[in-house]
Motif scaffolding. Structure first.
Motif, PDB file in Angstrom:
ATOM      1  N   ASP A 134      77.613  73.597  27.778  1.00  0.00           N
ATOM      2  CA  ASP A 134      76.310  74.237  28.020  1.00  0.00           C
ATOM      3  C   ASP A 134      75.987  74.323  29.520  1.00  0.00           C
ATOM      4  O   ASP A 134      75.088  75.063  29.925  1.00  0.00           O
ATOM      5  CB  ASP A 134      75.188  73.483  27.286  1.00  0.00           C
ATOM      6  CG  ASP A 134      75.022  72.026  27.699  1.00  0.00           C
ATOM      7  OD1 ASP A 134      75.811  71.543  28.532  1.00  0.00           O
ATOM      8  OD2 ASP A 134      74.089  71.372  27.186  1.00  0.00           O
ATOM      9  N   TYR A 158      82.195  71.607  38.703  1.00  0.00           N
ATOM     10  CA  TYR A 158      82.667  71.503  37.312  1.00  0.00           C
ATOM     11  C   TYR A 158      82.187  72.691  36.486  1.00  0.00           C
ATOM     12  O   TYR A 158      82.982  73.393  35.850  1.00  0.00           O
ATOM     13  CB  TYR A 158      82.175  70.191  36.674  1.00  0.00           C
ATOM     14  CG  TYR A 158      82.274  70.192  35.157  1.00  0.00           C
ATOM     15  CD1 TYR A 158      83.517  70.193  34.528  1.00  0.00           C
ATOM     16  CD2 TYR A 158      81.122  70.219  34.354  1.00  0.00           C
ATOM     17  CE1 TYR A 158      83.616  70.219  33.140  1.00  0.00           C
ATOM     18  CE2 TYR A 158      81.215  70.232  32.971  1.00  0.00           C
ATOM     19  CZ  TYR A 158      82.467  70.236  32.363  1.00  0.00           C
ATOM     20  OH  TYR A 158      82.563  70.273  30.997  1.00  0.00           O
ATOM     21  N   ARG A 289      72.454  62.449  42.134  1.00  0.00           N
ATOM     22  CA  ARG A 289      73.652  63.303  42.171  1.00  0.00           C
ATOM     23  C   ARG A 289      73.323  64.582  42.950  1.00  0.00           C
ATOM     24  O   ARG A 289      72.236  65.150  42.752  1.00  0.00           O
ATOM     25  CB  ARG A 289      74.026  63.636  40.724  1.00  0.00           C
ATOM     26  CG  ARG A 289      75.108  64.659  40.555  1.00  0.00           C
ATOM     27  CD  ARG A 289      75.327  64.998  39.082  1.00  0.00           C
ATOM     28  NE  ARG A 289      76.140  64.028  38.391  1.00  0.00           N
ATOM     29  CZ  ARG A 289      76.357  64.024  37.069  1.00  0.00           C
ATOM     30  NH1 ARG A 289      75.805  64.954  36.302  1.00  0.00           N
ATOM     31  NH2 ARG A 289      77.128  63.115  36.525  1.00  0.00           N
ATOM     32  N   HIS A 292      71.836  67.937  41.153  1.00  0.00           N
ATOM     33  CA  HIS A 292      71.663  67.429  39.782  1.00  0.00           C
ATOM     34  C   HIS A 292      70.834  68.388  38.901  1.00  0.00           C
ATOM     35  O   HIS A 292      69.633  68.556  39.139  1.00  0.00           O
ATOM     36  CB  HIS A 292      70.962  66.072  39.887  1.00  0.00           C
ATOM     37  CG  HIS A 292      71.068  65.230  38.668  1.00  0.00           C
ATOM     38  ND1 HIS A 292      70.626  63.936  38.639  1.00  0.00           N
ATOM     39  CD2 HIS A 292      71.559  65.483  37.435  1.00  0.00           C
ATOM     40  CE1 HIS A 292      70.848  63.423  37.456  1.00  0.00           C
ATOM     41  NE2 HIS A 292      71.406  64.352  36.699  1.00  0.00           N
TER      42      HIS A 292
HETATM   43  O1  DAU Z   1      76.357  69.102  28.962  1.00  0.00           O
HETATM   44  C1  DAU Z   1      77.717  68.955  28.667  1.00  0.00           C
HETATM   45  C2  DAU Z   1      78.386  68.137  29.743  1.00  0.00           C
HETATM   46  O2  DAU Z   1      77.939  66.802  29.583  1.00  0.00           O
HETATM   47  C3  DAU Z   1      79.897  68.209  29.681  1.00  0.00           C
HETATM   48  O3  DAU Z   1      80.315  69.529  29.921  1.00  0.00           O
HETATM   49  C4  DAU Z   1      80.529  67.261  30.721  1.00  0.00           C
HETATM   50  O4  DAU Z   1      81.947  67.278  30.589  1.00  0.00           O
HETATM   51  C5  DAU Z   1      80.004  65.878  30.464  1.00  0.00           C
HETATM   52  O5  DAU Z   1      80.513  64.982  31.445  1.00  0.00           O
HETATM   53  C6  DAU Z   1      78.478  65.851  30.486  1.00  0.00           C
HETATM   54  O6  DAU Z   1      77.972  66.097  31.821  1.00  0.00           O
HETATM   55  P1  DAU Z   1      76.749  65.255  32.440  1.00  0.00           P
HETATM   56  O7  DAU Z   1      76.835  65.321  33.913  1.00  0.00           O
HETATM   57  O8  DAU Z   1      75.475  65.646  31.794  1.00  0.00           O
HETATM   58  O9  DAU Z   1      77.155  63.791  31.881  1.00  0.00           O
HETATM   59  P2  DAU Z   1      77.116  62.336  32.545  1.00  0.00           P
HETATM   60  O10 DAU Z   1      77.382  61.349  31.455  1.00  0.00           O
HETATM   61  O11 DAU Z   1      77.944  62.258  33.777  1.00  0.00           O
HETATM   62  O12 DAU Z   1      75.597  62.191  32.993  1.00  0.00           O
HETATM   63  C7  DAU Z   1      74.542  62.309  32.041  1.00  0.00           C
HETATM   64  C8  DAU Z   1      73.233  62.199  32.790  1.00  0.00           C
HETATM   65  O13 DAU Z   1      73.093  60.850  33.285  1.00  0.00           O
HETATM   66  C9  DAU Z   1      73.148  63.096  34.027  1.00  0.00           C
HETATM   67  O14 DAU Z   1      71.811  63.552  34.171  1.00  0.00           O
HETATM   68  C10 DAU Z   1      73.508  62.168  35.175  1.00  0.00           C
HETATM   69  C11 DAU Z   1      72.984  60.819  34.710  1.00  0.00           C
HETATM   70  N1  DAU Z   1      73.748  59.631  35.167  1.00  0.00           N
HETATM   71  C12 DAU Z   1      75.086  59.626  34.969  1.00  0.00           C
HETATM   72  C13 DAU Z   1      75.841  58.534  35.363  1.00  0.00           C
HETATM   73  C14 DAU Z   1      77.341  58.526  35.161  1.00  0.00           C
HETATM   74  C15 DAU Z   1      73.073  58.551  35.735  1.00  0.00           C
HETATM   75  O15 DAU Z   1      71.840  58.548  35.888  1.00  0.00           O
HETATM   76  N2  DAU Z   1      73.831  57.467  36.110  1.00  0.00           N
HETATM   77  C16 DAU Z   1      75.176  57.417  35.964  1.00  0.00           C
HETATM   78  O16 DAU Z   1      75.801  56.400  36.352  1.00  0.00           O
END
Ligand code: DAU
Ligand code: NAD
Length: 352
Positions: A134, A158, A289, A292
């Motif tokens: 998405d 990405y 990030r 973000h």
């Molecule tokens: O929406 C689909 C996507 O979801 C996929 O296409 C990606 O492959 C997948 O990694 C995921 O992306 P996000 O960036 O949304 O996922 P992530 O788990 O890295 O982060 C989720 C949310 O949490 C995002 O708003 C960033 C935040 N976050 C992430 C990490 C790793 C934090 O606040 N602290 C963290 O340590």
């Protein structure tokens, strides 16, 4: 049916491979994966000896390798999941994402086109199913949902690389009549997710009393779907989806990051017999990030209306199953967080 699944040693791919190997014994499933840091054969150890399963180690960005592989094996259909998938890594190393996600997808499209160009598909088996995200639609404000017709507006390396791959897939459909189908899914969670992503990272850190790094103020919103429900949607779309169409997949389940982390803390306090409020003390707000995206929310009504798919369980149930899985599979988590699994696989597959 000779079905090639790419990225089947990764998080979502392992669930898709398992589902297809077990549910379709009449198919031959080939799992092509380069075993990057995100690929782990432990994720599919339980089905590796199945008679209808074969693992192939290889890089989708290697054009000659892919061309030869397709000529040798004459695949009937492809479900393409292999990708670099972590947004934070795309900020530090964008070119790796362009190589795998754009060039790799182009190589697979080209090899499929060469293989299927005689048009001899009496049983209507040929299908190039591209798994996307998405994030290609960009970032929402506080209202609205992404539909299949929302204009693309990717904002991280990405999501830009995934958007590029989606465009290539559609270009091969329009230009070469390649039988393609695409789905764009929201955030997945569940067993075997690499603990760099939010939910498994938080579970791991809570368990080990380490700080819980919440980016910015934790106000970003994600729409979470249990990975097994994504695998079920992929099964449905692979078998019933209309060629040339796009389907959005989502859980209709939006959470602000900070609310989700607080919820996990409460759940883990119960599971670990800690005083209520203990784990929440680990929450640490850290630098945001870069770029973000504020909010993702998927409208998956087309998939429900046309192919009758919807999530099978609630988020609360899925999250509890996920926490239990990580707590019961400490060895898997230790191997992954220590990096041991990498050494093992690099040795095992060296010089193949
Ligand atoms: O929406 C689909 C996507 O979801 C996929 O296409 C990606 O492959 C997948 O990694 C995921 O992306 P996000 O960036 O949304 O996922 P992530 O788990 O890295 O982060 C989720 C949310 O949490 C995002 O708003 C960033 C935040 N976050 C992430 C990490 C790793 C934090 O606040 N602290 C963290 O340590
Ligand atoms: P993942 O990072 O866990 O797994 C990716 C797999 O691809 C790994 O096994 C890795 O070894 C393999 N791979 C990477 N580069 C390769 C290459 N050059 N050649 C061959 N194999 C290679 O990813 P995931 O979270 O399971 O995501 C799978 C797919 O689903 C991706 O295309 C991703 O964009 C998409 N997606 C993910 C989510 C999510 O929340 N995780 C949501 C929507 C869509």
């Amino acid at each position: 049916m000779k079905l090639l699944i790419t990225g089947g040693a990764g998080f979502i791919g392992s669930h898709v491979v398992r589902r297809f190997v077990l549910n379709y014994p009449q198919y031959l499933i080939y799992n092509l994966d380069n075993l990057t840091y995100a690929g782990n054969l432990e994720n599919i150890r339980d089905i590796e000896d199945a008679a209808n399963y074969k693992f192939i180690k290889g890089d989708i960005a290697d054009e000659a390798f892919i061309r030869n592989l397709f000529q040798e094996n004459q695949f009937d259909a492809i479900i393409h999941l292999a990708a670099e998938s972590h947004v934070d890594r795309s900020i530090t190393n964008p070119l790796e994402f362009v190589k795998t996600n754009v060039l790799g997808t182009a190589n697979l499209l080209n090899a499929s086109r060469m293989l299927w160009r005689d048009g001899n598909d009496e049983n209507n088996k040929h299908r190039f199913y591209h798994i996307s995200t998405d994030e290609v639609y960009g970032s929402l404000g506080s209202t609205g949902h992404f539909t299949e017709t929302t204009p693309y507006d990717p904002r991280s390396p990405y999501s830009a690389s995934k958007a590029s791959s989606d465009h290539l897939v559609r270009a091969y459909y329009h230009t070469f009549k390649l039988p393609v189908v695409i789905s764009n899914c929201s955030n997945n969670y569940g067993a075997y997710q690499f603990p760099e992503k939010l939910i498994p990272l938080m579970i791991h850190n809570i368990k080990n009393n380490k700080p819980l790094p919440v980016y910015g103020k934790g106000e970003n919103v994600r729409d979470w779907l249990w990975v097994n429900d994504h695998a079920a949607a992929i099964d449905t779309i692979f078998h019933k989806g209309v060629i040339g169409e796009t389907y959005n997949i989502g859980g209709n389940n939006e959470w602000k990051n900070i609310d989700l982390v607080m919820y996990l803390c409460r759940l883990m306090d119960q599971k670990l017999n800690r005083e209520p409020g203990t784990s929440a003390k680990l929450i640490t707000f850290v630098k945001d990030r870069a770029g973000h995206d504020l909010r993702y929310a998927i409208d998956s009504s087309k998939l429900k209306r046309e192919l009758n798919w919807e999530p099978s369980i609630t988020f609360e149930t899925g999250l509890e199953l996920t926490v239990d899985w990580y707590l019961n599979n400490q060895e898997w988590l230790d191997e992954v967080t220590s990096g041991n699994y990498l050494k093992y696989y690099q040795n095992q597959y060296m010089n193949r």
